[in-house]
Design a protein around this motif. Structure first.
Motif, PDB file in Angstrom:
ATOM      1  N   VAL A 138      32.835  22.161  -5.931  1.00 12.41           N
ATOM      2  CA  VAL A 138      33.953  21.357  -5.720  1.00 12.41           C
ATOM      3  C   VAL A 138      33.542  19.878  -6.106  1.00 12.41           C
ATOM      4  O   VAL A 138      32.622  19.544  -5.594  1.00 12.41           O
ATOM      5  CB  VAL A 138      34.728  21.620  -4.170  1.00 12.41           C
ATOM      6  CG1 VAL A 138      35.943  20.504  -4.432  1.00 12.41           C
ATOM      7  CG2 VAL A 138      35.479  22.798  -4.127  1.00 12.41           C
ATOM      8  N   THR A 139      34.321  19.350  -7.059  1.00 10.63           N
ATOM      9  CA  THR A 139      33.739  17.876  -7.385  1.00 10.63           C
ATOM     10  C   THR A 139      34.729  16.997  -6.723  1.00 10.63           C
ATOM     11  O   THR A 139      35.867  17.203  -7.047  1.00 10.63           O
ATOM     12  CB  THR A 139      33.525  17.811  -8.993  1.00 10.63           C
ATOM     13  OG1 THR A 139      32.529  18.806  -9.319  1.00 10.63           O
ATOM     14  CG2 THR A 139      33.309  16.227  -9.151  1.00 10.63           C
ATOM     15  N   TRP A 140      34.363  15.959  -6.180  1.00 12.67           N
ATOM     16  CA  TRP A 140      35.160  14.839  -5.670  1.00 12.67           C
ATOM     17  C   TRP A 140      34.866  13.717  -6.107  1.00 12.67           C
ATOM     18  O   TRP A 140      33.867  13.196  -6.486  1.00 12.67           O
ATOM     19  CB  TRP A 140      34.712  14.868  -3.856  1.00 12.67           C
ATOM     20  CG  TRP A 140      34.835  15.855  -3.097  1.00 12.67           C
ATOM     21  CD1 TRP A 140      34.108  17.137  -3.136  1.00 12.67           C
ATOM     22  CD2 TRP A 140      35.694  16.091  -2.196  1.00 12.67           C
ATOM     23  NE1 TRP A 140      34.371  17.856  -2.364  1.00 12.67           N
ATOM     24  CE2 TRP A 140      35.413  17.487  -1.656  1.00 12.67           C
ATOM     25  CE3 TRP A 140      36.836  15.528  -1.617  1.00 12.67           C
ATOM     26  CZ2 TRP A 140      36.504  17.802  -0.399  1.00 12.67           C
ATOM     27  CZ3 TRP A 140      37.706  15.967  -0.624  1.00 12.67           C
ATOM     28  CH2 TRP A 140      37.213  17.100  -0.087  1.00 12.67           C
ATOM     29  N   GLY A 141      35.965  12.803  -6.580  1.00 10.46           N
ATOM     30  CA  GLY A 141      35.936  11.427  -7.218  1.00 10.46           C
ATOM     31  C   GLY A 141      35.897  10.472  -6.093  1.00 10.46           C
ATOM     32  O   GLY A 141      36.829  10.945  -5.159  1.00 10.46           O
ATOM     33  N   GLY A 142      35.441   9.434  -6.411  1.00 10.39           N
ATOM     34  CA  GLY A 142      35.379   8.451  -5.371  1.00 10.39           C
ATOM     35  C   GLY A 142      36.186   7.082  -5.598  1.00 10.39           C
ATOM     36  O   GLY A 142      35.757   6.650  -6.957  1.00 10.39           O
TER      37      GLY A 142
END
Length: 177
Positions: A138-142
């Motif tokens: 899972v890739t999270w953007g900040g």
């Protein structure tokens, strides 16, 4: 403040030439403190049960896993709030391909008939195998915002989990009558 040696004085020592903390610096610290753990991945058929060649193998996240998380820090009058938002889930099913899912996948509902089930994140295995190693990431953007109207983006964070999936092949015999 009273110390063990009998002293009772507190003396503040200021750094006259130390640079102040910027909202961007606070945002980076806040972002690093957001608790983003490895994803809790569910499958259909459930993990530990055999999947079948040619039928979709579902991948989806546990309830509550696909939600933004934020952390806010303050240093005097300077503040910043960092937010991590899940952006995509990728599945490497162990056969050399990777699939990308734009969301957490669809939860399989055993109470509904198979004809009414639709997956948004599944893979059809082409051959049997006892040793598929599935990796789900899972890739999270900040993003961040801070005092003085500041804000911006932060580098993505990716968390992954790997687990085995066994795929078997079944034979059917069709007869008339």
């Amino acid at each position: 403040m009273e110390c063990s040696d009998g002293y009772r004085d507190v003396i503040w020592i200021t750094k006259k030439h130390a640079p102040g903390t910027s909202p961007r610096q606070l945002a980076r610290r806040a972002y690093a403190r957001i608790p983003i753990k490895t994803p809790k991945v569910l499958t259909a058929p459930p993990r530990g049960k055999d999947g079948l060649v040619g039928l979709p193998h579902w991948f989806y996240l546990a309830k509550g896993e696909w939600a933004a998380k934020s952390k806010r820090l303050r240093a005097g009058r300077v503040w910043a709030e960092a937010t991590a938002t899940p952006q995509r889930m990728t599945v490497n099913p162990g056969e050399g391909r990777t699939i990308t899912c734009d969301g957490p996948g669809t939860r399989y509902d055993p109470a509904r008939p198979a004809a009414q089930q639709r997956s948004t994140c599944s893979y059809r295995y082409a051959r049997p195998s006892d040793s598929n190693r599935v990796t789900v990431s899972v890739t999270w953007g900040g993003t961040w915002r801070g005092s003085g109207g500041s804000g911006g983006t932060l580098p993505p964070i990716t968390r992954s989990v790997t687990f085995p999936v066994r795929i078997v092949e079944t034979q059917a015999l069709v007869t008339k009558g």
